[in-house]
Each structure stands twice: as C-alpha cells, then as structure tokens.
Scaffold this motif. Structure first.
Motif, PDB file in Angstrom:
ATOM      1  N   GLU A 348       5.200 -10.392  -6.958  1.00 16.13           N
ATOM      2  CA  GLU A 348       5.640  -9.142  -7.592  1.00 16.13           C
ATOM      3  C   GLU A 348       7.071  -9.226  -8.100  1.00 16.13           C
ATOM      4  O   GLU A 348       7.388  -8.736  -9.184  1.00 16.13           O
ATOM      5  CB  GLU A 348       5.520  -7.996  -6.584  1.00 16.13           C
ATOM      6  N   ALA A 349       7.951  -9.870  -7.339  1.00 11.20           N
ATOM      7  CA  ALA A 349       9.352  -9.946  -7.731  1.00 11.20           C
ATOM      8  C   ALA A 349       9.521 -10.753  -9.014  1.00 11.20           C
ATOM      9  O   ALA A 349      10.209 -10.327  -9.950  1.00 11.20           O
ATOM     10  CB  ALA A 349      10.185 -10.551  -6.606  1.00 11.20           C
ATOM     11  N   THR A 350       8.900 -11.931  -9.064  1.00 15.85           N
ATOM     12  CA  THR A 350       9.010 -12.775 -10.248  1.00 15.85           C
ATOM     13  C   THR A 350       8.416 -12.073 -11.464  1.00 15.85           C
ATOM     14  O   THR A 350       8.975 -12.126 -12.564  1.00 15.85           O
ATOM     15  CB  THR A 350       8.306 -14.125 -10.014  1.00 15.85           C
ATOM     16  N   TYR A 351       7.291 -11.397 -11.254  1.00 14.11           N
ATOM     17  CA  TYR A 351       6.652 -10.662 -12.354  1.00 14.11           C
ATOM     18  C   TYR A 351       7.602  -9.613 -12.915  1.00 14.11           C
ATOM     19  O   TYR A 351       7.752  -9.473 -14.138  1.00 14.11           O
ATOM     20  CB  TYR A 351       5.359 -10.008 -11.863  1.00 14.11           C
ATOM     21  N   ALA A 352       8.261  -8.866 -12.029  1.00 15.46           N
ATOM     22  CA  ALA A 352       9.164  -7.800 -12.468  1.00 15.46           C
ATOM     23  C   ALA A 352      10.378  -8.363 -13.200  1.00 15.46           C
ATOM     24  O   ALA A 352      10.814  -7.816 -14.221  1.00 15.46           O
ATOM     25  CB  ALA A 352       9.608  -6.966 -11.268  1.00 15.46           C
ATOM     26  N   ILE A 353      10.926  -9.451 -12.693  1.00 15.25           N
ATOM     27  CA  ILE A 353      12.112 -10.036 -13.305  1.00 15.25           C
ATOM     28  C   ILE A 353      11.777 -10.621 -14.675  1.00 15.25           C
ATOM     29  O   ILE A 353      12.541 -10.464 -15.637  1.00 15.25           O
ATOM     30  CB  ILE A 353      12.715 -11.105 -12.368  1.00 15.25           C
ATOM     31  N   ILE A 354      10.624 -11.264 -14.786  1.00 13.47           N
ATOM     32  CA  ILE A 354      10.215 -11.776 -16.096  1.00 13.47           C
ATOM     33  C   ILE A 354       9.994 -10.627 -17.074  1.00 13.47           C
ATOM     34  O   ILE A 354      10.425 -10.683 -18.229  1.00 13.47           O
ATOM     35  CB  ILE A 354       8.943 -12.634 -15.974  1.00 13.47           C
TER      36      ILE A 354
END
Length: 409
Positions: A348-354
């Motif tokens: 979820e974190a990587t998805y949001a940052i991307i």
C-alpha cells in the motif's frame, strides 16, 4: 592529471564513433578501478550491480565501495575534486546537481542521455539536466504521502476537508492530539499548498532563475488555502520541527494523519501501529503537487576512467538494474513503465507514493534554489503563526531571495 576537457572530448569521440550501436560498444579503460560512493543502505545492491556489470559484458573492471550519504558525496565532490581522489561514480540527490555542474565537478552524460529523455518520467528527466544538458543518471525517486491511523480514520482520506471535519471532535492541544501533522515550516513539505493553483518557484520548469514565481497571485491563493488546515493541525509548528516528535505522537495514536515520506516507513512498521498510506488528499478540489527528490548517479569530471564510469552509471540506470534495485532496497525507479508494472503487485505504501509521484515536481536543481529555503520558511511561519497576509509574507520572501541571488552574481 589529464585535463578534464581532454577526457570529455575523448569520450565524446568514442560515443560519436559508436553512433547507431549500443553503448556497450564503447569499452572501459584497461585496468579500470572505480571508486563508488552510495548510501550505506544501497551498498549491497551496488556490489551486486558491479558483479553483474562485469559478468554481462565480460569486463574486468575493479570496484571499491564506500557508504556515503548523498549530501556528503556532493559536498566532497565540490570541495575535494582535483585535490584528492573522489568517487568515479557517486549518487547524489538531484537538487545539488546544479552546484556540482557550476563547480566543474561532474561530467556530462555522454552515453544514455537520449534513452533517459525517452523513457524516464518527465520530472526525472528535468532533474538530470542543467541548462538543457544531461548530467545525471536517475536511479530512484521519492515524494511525500499521507500516513493515517486506520483505528482513527476508518476510511482512507481523499480530501483534507475530511480530516478537518474529523479534527473538530478530536484535537486537544493540551493532550498533543491532532488530526493532522506535518513540518509546516519546512518548504519541502508545505510547498504543495503554495503551488495548489499552479504557482511555481522558477519559470521554465524550474530552470529560469530570473522568473521567480513564489509571490504570484496564484501562490498567494495557495498559501491562503493552506490556512484552512490550521483547524486540523493546531500544534505549535516550532514544537513539531523534530520528525521524531511528530512520528512519536503518530505512533502513540495521538495523531490521525501525518505527511511523511518513504524514509519513515520502517519506523512505522517497527512501532506496530495500524496505519495506511494514501496519496496526498485534495484541498479545495485540487490535487496538491508535492516536491519529488530524484536520486541519480553522476560521473566525476576528475575520474581517471571516464569510459568505465559512464558505462557503469548507465548500467545501474537500466530497466533491469532499476527493477533489481527496487527488489533489494524498495527504491522506486523513476521510469513510468516500471512504476506501472510495480503498482500491479506491491504494498500500500509504495502504491501511494508512486501514485503521488505522478502528481509531483522535481525540486529545481539550479543553484539558486538554495536561497529559497530560509525565506520561504519564514514566510510560511509568519502567515501560519502570526496570521500575516500571504501577499505581505511572500513579497518579503521574494525580496530577500532576489537580493541573495543578485549578491552572488
């Protein structure tokens, strides 16, 4: 020592002769021995990349590695280049590129500039250039996102107005309880509000120091819109300058949402808090544009092995190695196609940052950017704490910044 200009001319000649063929047709110098500076967290990846570099092309380049923070690497290249050995290839944060170029510390990217322009995300392309010339080899990017406590906010916040509404029954200054926190005085974090309606720091995508836009009508409107968030962030900004204080309150469940970056993820994981990560919410129906920081490899102008150094810098910015870097370090590659590939199966974190990365702007890398931080921090503080008008504080900041730039000319 061989003249830097001669080295550059030599490599330009080699690349010209290799026109229409792959960069690897340019061979490293015999007995090349490269010194690599990279962040300590990336050392193992870099050692792997060096091994694969030799294996893939049947090279015999020797490598020495040193863990050095990107800011320290840039400073060393500026201060010591020409007087002591510096890295042949170093990794820096892109906002220091302009200073390095002006100081004569880095060599133009002569092997993969066209590939970078074609396939990397626009902000990474801009970040790798100075005055239209490509110097950097982008290897990762980061930007801000919203981390939120799932036990307090059951739904992922899509608007800042939702957080403001939540805060009306949650905030308690005496208990250090707040709906939202971020480092208000830090322009890197508050910039997203000043540019909410289209304002900018420097014109021509951050490259024109003569066009300073931080006090435009659009900037004033954005800073005024930021005032609405005081209902959610009712803390004293001076008390919240320390990231450990802000993160500590979030980890204790006293803060519903905090604006932070990927560098904080491990700490939140260790705390055991039930958190989620979302792209930055909208404010007044607008998507805030955060600053993004691009990590890039650069080749020293003083390298004794410019061909080997350029080829290795190009290699670690190839799609294959960017994906391997992501697998080993979670560093997000600044290539749109790779980002979209990662988003199909990631946390979820990587998805949001991307996702937020697609709504971000690379910090201007011209040297004049260094003059913005302090005056803009003072302007934001005067508006936020002392309730001064956006036009007044931004006009004052612009005057100071222009005086500092003029003094250096």
């Amino acid at each position: 020592m061989t003249s830097t200009w001669i080295k550059a001319a030599l490599l330009t000649s080699l690349v010209s002769m290799a026109s229409g063929v792959l960069a690897q047709d340019v061979q490293p110098e015999s007995e090349a021995d490269l010194l690599i500076w990279t962040d300590k967290t990336t050392l193992e990846y870099m050692k792997f990349a060096a091994s694969e570099f030799n294996k893939d092309f049947n090279y015999d380049v020797q490598f020495t590695f040193r863990g050095l923070a990107p800011m320290d690497a840039a400073s060393r290249m500026i201060q010591d280049g020409g007087s002591a050995r510096v890295a042949d290839v170093a990794e820096i944060e892109h906002d220091l590129l302009g200073r390095l170029v002006v100081a004569g510390g880095v060599m133009e990217n002569l092997v993969s500039a066209d590939d970078i322009s074609r396939s990397f995300m626009p902000s990474a392309v801009t970040a790798s250039q100075y005055k239209g010339v490509s110097y950097g080899f982008p290897v990762s990017f980061s930007t801000l996102a919203l981390f939120y406590n799932k036990d307090l906010l059951a739904e992922k916040p899509k608007t800042f107005e939702e957080i403001i509404d939540f805060s009306s029954n949650f905030n308690d200054y005496k208990e250090n309880r707040y709906g939202l926190l971020w480092d208000v005085q830090n322009y890197y974090e508050s910039r997203m509000f000043l540019t909410l309606y289209g304002a900018y720091e420097f014109g021509k995508n951050g490259t024109d120091a003569k066009d300073l836009g931080i006090n435009s009508a659009l900037a004033q409107k954005g800073l005024y819109a930021m005032k609405a968030l005081r209902k959610a962030n009712s803390s004293n900004p001076s008390d919240m300058r320390n990231p450990q204080v802000r993160r500590g309150l979030f980890n204790e469940g006293k803060v519903a949402a905090i604006i932070d970056g990927p560098w904080a993820i491990q700490g939140y994981n260790n705390s055991g808090i039930n958190y989620g990560v979302a792209p930055i919410p909208t404010l007044d129906g607008k998507h805030p544009r955060t600053f993004s920081t691009v990590r890039e490899a650069v080749v020293s102008s003083y390298s004794q092995y410019p061909r080997a150094a350029q080829l290795f810098a190009s290699y670690i910015s190839s799609d294959e190695m960017l994906m391997k870097r992501y697998e080993m370090t979670k560093a997000i590659p600044p290539v749109s196609a790779l980002m979209e590939k990662i988003m199909k199966k990631t946390d979820e974190a990587t998805y949001a940052i991307i996702t937020q990365g697609f709504s971000s702007d690379a910090m201007p890398s011209i040297p004049e950017m260094g003059y913005l931080w302090s005056p803009m921090a003072s302007a934001i503080t005067a508006m936020w704490v002392n309730d001064q008008q956006p036009k007044q504080v931004l006009d004052h900041a612009k005057k100071i910044i222009e005086e500092q730039i003029a003094f250096q000319e």
